[in-house]
Design a protein around this motif. Sequence first.
Motif, PDB file in Angstrom:
ATOM      1  N   VAL A 188       0.834  -1.199   0.000  1.00 30.19           N
ATOM      2  CA  VAL A 188       0.000   0.000   0.000  1.00 30.19           C
ATOM      3  C   VAL A 188       0.867   1.246   0.000  1.00 30.19           C
ATOM      4  CG1 VAL A 188      -1.590   1.359   1.405  1.00 30.19           C
ATOM      5  CG2 VAL A 188      -2.018  -1.063   1.077  1.00 30.19           C
ATOM      6  N   ASP A 196      -3.656  10.093   9.278  1.00 28.69           N
ATOM      7  CA  ASP A 196      -4.604   9.097   9.788  1.00 28.69           C
ATOM      8  C   ASP A 196      -4.407   7.781   9.033  1.00 28.69           C
ATOM      9  OD1 ASP A 196      -6.606   7.657  10.891  1.00 28.69           O
ATOM     10  OD2 ASP A 196      -8.195   9.108  10.524  1.00 28.69           O
ATOM     11  N   TYR A 197      -4.072   6.727   9.772  1.00 26.25           N
ATOM     12  CA  TYR A 197      -3.772   5.443   9.136  1.00 26.25           C
ATOM     13  C   TYR A 197      -4.820   4.384   9.450  1.00 26.25           C
ATOM     14  CZ  TYR A 197       0.557   7.582   7.804  1.00 26.25           C
ATOM     15  OH  TYR A 197       1.461   8.435   7.231  1.00 26.25           O
ATOM     16  N   ALA A 198      -6.026   4.813   9.841  1.00 26.45           N
ATOM     17  CA  ALA A 198      -7.064   3.849  10.217  1.00 26.45           C
ATOM     18  C   ALA A 198      -7.361   2.884   9.069  1.00 26.45           C
ATOM     19  CB  ALA A 198      -8.324   4.596  10.621  1.00 26.45           C
ATOM     20  N   ALA A 199      -7.452   3.407   7.840  1.00 27.35           N
ATOM     21  CA  ALA A 199      -7.808   2.551   6.707  1.00 27.35           C
ATOM     22  C   ALA A 199      -6.700   1.533   6.434  1.00 27.35           C
ATOM     23  CB  ALA A 199      -8.043   3.408   5.467  1.00 27.35           C
ATOM     24  N   ILE A 201      -4.497   0.404   8.603  1.00 29.97           N
ATOM     25  CA  ILE A 201      -4.439  -0.555   9.704  1.00 29.97           C
ATOM     26  C   ILE A 201      -5.532  -1.611   9.542  1.00 29.97           C
ATOM     27  CG2 ILE A 201      -4.762  -0.794  12.209  1.00 29.97           C
ATOM     28  CD1 ILE A 201      -3.257   1.933  12.438  1.00 29.97           C
ATOM     29  N   ALA A 202      -6.702  -1.188   9.073  1.00 33.11           N
ATOM     30  CA  ALA A 202      -7.777  -2.153   8.817  1.00 33.11           C
ATOM     31  C   ALA A 202      -7.334  -3.169   7.757  1.00 33.11           C
ATOM     32  CB  ALA A 202      -9.041  -1.428   8.358  1.00 33.11           C
ATOM     33  N   GLN A 203      -6.637  -2.680   6.716  1.00 34.37           N
ATOM     34  CA  GLN A 203      -6.159  -3.596   5.674  1.00 34.37           C
ATOM     35  C   GLN A 203      -5.100  -4.551   6.225  1.00 34.37           C
ATOM     36  OE1 GLN A 203      -5.899  -0.049   2.903  1.00 34.37           O
ATOM     37  NE2 GLN A 203      -5.773  -1.715   1.427  1.00 34.37           N
ATOM     38  N   ARG A 205      -4.866  -5.593   9.298  1.00 34.00           N
ATOM     39  CA  ARG A 205      -5.563  -6.552  10.152  1.00 34.00           C
ATOM     40  C   ARG A 205      -6.204  -7.662   9.309  1.00 34.00           C
ATOM     41  NH1 ARG A 205      -7.717  -5.045  15.255  1.00 34.00           N
ATOM     42  NH2 ARG A 205      -8.103  -2.909  14.588  1.00 34.00           N
ATOM     43  N   ALA A 206      -6.750  -7.278   8.167  1.00 32.17           N
ATOM     44  CA  ALA A 206      -7.465  -8.260   7.350  1.00 32.17           C
ATOM     45  C   ALA A 206      -6.528  -9.064   6.446  1.00 32.17           C
ATOM     46  CB  ALA A 206      -8.510  -7.546   6.487  1.00 32.17           C
ATOM     47  N   LYS A 226       1.602   5.216  16.792  1.00 30.33           N
ATOM     48  CA  LYS A 226       0.653   5.413  17.892  1.00 30.33           C
ATOM     49  C   LYS A 226      -0.682   4.744  17.571  1.00 30.33           C
ATOM     50  CE  LYS A 226       0.241   9.432  19.743  1.00 30.33           C
ATOM     51  NZ  LYS A 226       0.382  10.647  20.529  1.00 30.33           N
ATOM     52  N   GLN A 227      -1.144   4.930  16.333  1.00 28.83           N
ATOM     53  CA  GLN A 227      -2.445   4.358  15.975  1.00 28.83           C
ATOM     54  C   GLN A 227      -2.361   2.836  15.879  1.00 28.83           C
ATOM     55  OE1 GLN A 227      -3.679   6.584  12.488  1.00 28.83           O
ATOM     56  NE2 GLN A 227      -3.199   8.486  13.552  1.00 28.83           N
ATOM     57  N   GLU A 230      -2.598   1.435  19.310  1.00 28.34           N
ATOM     58  CA  GLU A 230      -3.959   1.511  19.841  1.00 28.34           C
ATOM     59  C   GLU A 230      -4.888   0.477  19.213  1.00 28.34           C
ATOM     60  OE1 GLU A 230      -5.150   3.395  22.264  1.00 28.34           O
ATOM     61  OE2 GLU A 230      -3.093   4.035  22.562  1.00 28.34           O
ATOM     62  N   SER A 231      -4.542   0.039  17.987  1.00 27.43           N
ATOM     63  CA  SER A 231      -5.492  -0.759  17.217  1.00 27.43           C
ATOM     64  C   SER A 231      -5.605  -2.198  17.700  1.00 27.43           C
ATOM     65  CB  SER A 231      -5.075  -0.775  15.751  1.00 27.43           C
ATOM     66  OG  SER A 231      -3.918  -1.587  15.612  1.00 27.43           O
ATOM     67  N   GLY A 232      -4.610  -2.644  18.471  1.00 25.95           N
ATOM     68  CA  GLY A 232      -4.648  -4.021  18.940  1.00 25.95           C
ATOM     69  C   GLY A 232      -4.184  -5.028  17.906  1.00 25.95           C
TER      70      GLY A 232
ATOM     71  N   LEU B   2     -13.085  -6.639   7.328  1.00 26.65           N
ATOM     72  CA  LEU B   2     -12.456  -5.419   6.819  1.00 26.65           C
ATOM     73  C   LEU B   2     -13.513  -4.350   6.560  1.00 26.65           C
ATOM     74  CD1 LEU B   2      -9.989  -3.916   5.690  1.00 26.65           C
ATOM     75  CD2 LEU B   2     -10.432  -4.978   3.505  1.00 26.65           C
ATOM     76  N   GLU B   5     -14.756  -2.837   9.831  1.00 28.37           N
ATOM     77  CA  GLU B   5     -13.795  -1.907  10.416  1.00 28.37           C
ATOM     78  C   GLU B   5     -13.740  -0.610   9.617  1.00 28.37           C
ATOM     79  OE1 GLU B   5     -10.016  -3.592  11.319  1.00 28.37           O
ATOM     80  OE2 GLU B   5      -9.215  -1.697  12.067  1.00 28.37           O
ATOM     81  N   GLN B   6     -13.787  -0.745   8.284  1.00 25.34           N
ATOM     82  CA  GLN B   6     -13.760   0.463   7.461  1.00 25.34           C
ATOM     83  C   GLN B   6     -15.024   1.286   7.670  1.00 25.34           C
ATOM     84  OE1 GLN B   6     -11.375   1.768   6.371  1.00 25.34           O
ATOM     85  NE2 GLN B   6     -10.102   0.629   4.968  1.00 25.34           N
ATOM     86  N   GLN B 136     -11.820  -6.184  16.658  1.00 32.13           N
ATOM     87  CA  GLN B 136     -11.125  -5.307  17.600  1.00 32.13           C
ATOM     88  C   GLN B 136     -11.102  -3.901  17.039  1.00 32.13           C
ATOM     89  OE1 GLN B 136      -7.204  -6.906  18.508  1.00 32.13           O
ATOM     90  NE2 GLN B 136      -7.973  -7.228  20.570  1.00 32.13           N
ATOM     91  N   PRO B 138     -10.081   0.419  18.120  1.00 29.48           N
ATOM     92  CA  PRO B 138      -9.536   1.312  19.148  1.00 29.48           C
ATOM     93  C   PRO B 138     -10.645   2.018  19.914  1.00 29.48           C
ATOM     94  CG  PRO B 138      -8.414   1.639  17.058  1.00 29.48           C
ATOM     95  CD  PRO B 138      -9.569   0.732  16.782  1.00 29.48           C
TER      96      PRO B 138
END
Lengths: 380, 303
Positions: A188, A196-199, A201-203, A205-206, A226-227, A230-232, B2, B5-6, B136, B138
Amino acid sequence: MKARTILLGTLAALALGAGAAGAEGIKVGMITTLSGGGAGLGIDVRDGFLLALKMAGATDVEAVIEDDQQKPDIAVQIADKMIQSDQVDVLTGIIWSNLAMAVVPAAVAQGKFYLSPNAGPSALAGSGCDKNYFNVAWQNDNLHEAAGAYANSAGYNNSFMLAPNYPAGTDAITGYKRFYTGAAAGEVYTQLGQTDYAAEIAQIRASGADSVFFFLPGGMGIAFMKQYAESGVGIPLVGPAFSFDQNILQAVGDAALGVRNTSQWNKDLDNAANAAFVAAFQAEYNRLPSLYASQGYDTANLLLSAKAKADVADQDAFRAALEAADFASTRGDFKFGPNHHPIQDIYVREVVKEGDIYTNKLVGVALEDRGDAYVDECKM
Amino acid sequence: MLLAEQALNGLQYGMMLFLMAAGLTLVFGVMGLINLAHGSLYMLGAFACAWVAAATGSFALGLAASLAAAAAAGVLVEVAVIRRLYARDHLEQVLATFALILVFSEGTRWVFGSFPLYLTLPAALSGAVTLPGGLQYPLFRLAIIGVGAAVAVGLWLLIARTRLGIRIRAGEADREMVAALGVDIARLYTLVFALGAALAGLAGALVGTIQSVQVGMGEPVLILAFVVIVIGGIGSIKGALVAALLVGLTDALGKALLPALFARFMEVSAANGIGAALGSMLIYILMAGVLIWRPQGLYGARG
């Protein structure tokens, strides 16, 4: 907005009667990032560079320093101004490869020397190399190649790869894959400067990966780490030193402990020049130096070593003096390859806590005497 | 998984946009003012939170400080500058509030320096929780979703159920008539502006906590907040909420799904590139679509 420091005027140097060959003053233009999310890198390069000048008592080197705000257009404007109105002899300082690609080719075409303390895009190491361009840090791919070699030895064979979408980001993933032999769980490219790296991190995780290779220097690395913590998501991280430098570690804290990363330098490298540098840097700035600071310091010492041998006005002699790289590097052995990029050892480091300070310690060598993959494409 | 979460990421992003857009749409709708400096109030809230949280060690105090600082700055700006602009046209408002952005940015740089600040999450809100279904996520991002929902309910109660809300709605409809009926319209405007500013400050503090606090952080968000209020209909809180969630979800799901979609019929790296590029365009395509269908926005009153 302008951080302009003039150490000592060339007038002063003239007044001191500098007349002997090789003792002429040199004017250096430093374009670097001193504001925003990338400021930590530029500040360290600048501080390391100025420290070396101060320790050498180099009163006849004048440094003009300006903040590029991590924007290519601003960097080009500053370079034009430094070349045309400040009339500098040597340019240096650029952190980001996209800025280097915008500034360096034009600067060397106008007969200026450029000494890169950080950015080492593959284009400037290969077909775009130039006789007046020297990289004192590394070719971009190098630390990532070492990370790939380390990932193999750690037994990872399904890596998720993450890097910003700019020349150094593509070099990073190219470098990692050059040595890493496992599969890719995902690849990626993020925006440069993304916070913001939420998206992503979701990828991750999956993805089902067994390791995450990421190259995110400066503020990007802090936000991601940091994120991620937090994400586990507990998948182990690997990366170059850029993702785990001294500034990032202080902001990230415990989340980075134990992570292995690759670097051409660390503060506990055992040589006299490095010991002197680390002690002087801490005394001067009251913080631990990062690899960026060591690169700034080495860049200044390379410049000083060439200045001692030749007059900058005699370009051929000055270039030969730079090629000799006759200075005591904080990395120990240091030499240039034929394309003016370093040939050096790359180490594996581990993040540890010393007292209250998070830092890195050396744990081994990843690659010995590593040059770069583009040297054969370079025709000077 | 996914997707779930998204979707949560999109919801969290949408709630953050809503906090920004609610203030902007109130000020725009009630007072007819285009306030470009709204992003600066967002930045100010983030800096106030970071500074107070670092000085006192309490994140709750930091959040309170972000509300107070942004509201105070809002009052100051309204009384000193904005008040003179109500009768002027939009171009002059844009010019003056753009100047405010420069003043706030340089002022903040002067006080706090160019180096980004980083907040530490309070222990009670850090880490991830396992949601029903085994996902999971945050905790802090869930908390942002909660705060956004609470603010939405609170604003709805305020506008629909209180005397102040009646005055705000009346001021929006006909300001001369409201003034003639004895309402101190100047004070009402100051109050509305401070409320919008406080919401922006809160959004800044919450986002600054998970990302970073730095000069210039407000401007990218401001652009999206304008997209949100244009989609939602200018002046409508309900429109702002619906549009913010729509934008947040479109952005997050688009960025997640498009690369996977393109990967079905092209090379992975090319699919990544095209998917990501199209993903970041999606919200503007959404805006264009909504504007073609309903030029006044989803819940806009003015035709």
